[in-house]
Design an enzyme around this catalytic site. Structure first.
Site, PDB file in Angstrom:
ATOM      1  N   GLY A  46       5.421   1.740   8.057  1.00  0.00           N
ATOM      2  CA  GLY A  46       6.527   2.256   8.619  1.00  0.00           C
ATOM      3  C   GLY A  46       8.122   1.362   8.118  1.00  0.00           C
ATOM      4  O   GLY A  46       8.953   1.374   8.246  1.00  0.00           O
ATOM      5  N   SER A 117      -2.556  -4.295   5.818  1.00  0.00           N
ATOM      6  CA  SER A 117      -3.748  -5.115   5.669  1.00  0.00           C
ATOM      7  C   SER A 117      -3.195  -6.419   6.964  1.00  0.00           C
ATOM      8  O   SER A 117      -3.299  -6.635   6.810  1.00  0.00           O
ATOM      9  CB  SER A 117      -2.940  -6.217   4.314  1.00  0.00           C
ATOM     10  OG  SER A 117      -2.461  -6.590   3.917  1.00  0.00           O
TER      11      SER A 117
END
Ligand code: ADP
Length: 211
Positions: A46, A117
């Site tokens: 988000g 990541s």
């Protein structure tokens, strides 16, 4: 040796010889009129990785550059559809993306990847994998409270309710990049400003010259 290369993959590929391409990377770069590079977007769910990466892609496309977005959710539907969210699967997810991104760069494209990541070591591994090709870490730095308020996919709500385990930022760590090439703060600038920041960086490094 690449930290990704396990004994198993070494054994499997030891008799496979890399085939030299007829069209070189430099010829592709010359034809495209810009360098190939990976824009590795990282940040919380988000934070705006996909949104900004797509805005960058659109700007680059409109400038006449060859670009593409590898989006986390989309890749998990296909190439990485067999992977879950265990530690080893998360590493394998990033390894495959890194390898695919490397092929895109070899093809002379500006490829943006949009994956949380969360672990610095994994991002470092991809940087290592790219060798001499440009790896540009784009830290989409958005405070957790803002991401949670946006909650575009309703995932934070589910994570807070205990319906999703090991959710980054809630019960799984996010290791912020210490020295990203590009540091984008989406809480204080809009999508277009963030995308422009990325395109300006590419120009400042002369990876693109299109205006
Ligand atoms: P991620 O790919 O990091 O999970 P998304 O790009 O899917 O994040 O979602 C980010 C959400 O935040 C989108 O709904 C986007 O419209 C919204 N948003 C609001 N303000 C911004 C901003 N300044 N920059 C980027 N995204 C923003």
């Amino acid at each position: 040796m690449s930290p990704y290369k396990t004994i198993e993959t070494q054994d499997k590929s030891s008799d496979v010889v890399w085939h030299q391409a007829s069209v070189s990377h430099l010829e592709r770069v010359a034809a495209n009129g810009h360098q190939g590079a990976v824009l590795w977007f990282t940040g919380l769910s988000g934070s705006g990785k996909s949104t900004v990466a797509n805005a960058v892609d659109k700007m680059l496309h409109d400038l006449g550059c060859k670009s593409y977005v590898l989006d986390g959710d989309n890749v998990r539907h296909g190439l990485n559809g067999d992977l879950g969210f265990s530690d080893s699967d998360r590493v394998e997810n990033i390894r495959r993306i890194g390898e695919v991104a490397k092929l895109f760069v070899d093809a002379g494209l500006l490829v943006s990847t949009a994956f949380i990541s969360p672990f610095a070591a994994d991002r470092q591994m991809v940087r290592h994998l790219l060798k001499d090709k440009p790896f540009i870490e784009v830290f989409i730095d958005t405070p957790l409270e803002v991401c949670e308020q946006r909650d575009p996919k309703g995932l934070y709500k589910k994570a807070r309710a205990g319906e999703i385990k090991q959710f980054t930022g809630i019960d799984s760590a996010y290791e912020s990049p210490k020295t990203p090439e590009i540091h984008v703060k989406t809480a204080t600038q809009d999508v277009q400003q963030s995308a422009q920041q990325v395109v300006d960086y590419l120009r400042s490094k002369q990876l693109i010259t299109q205006v």
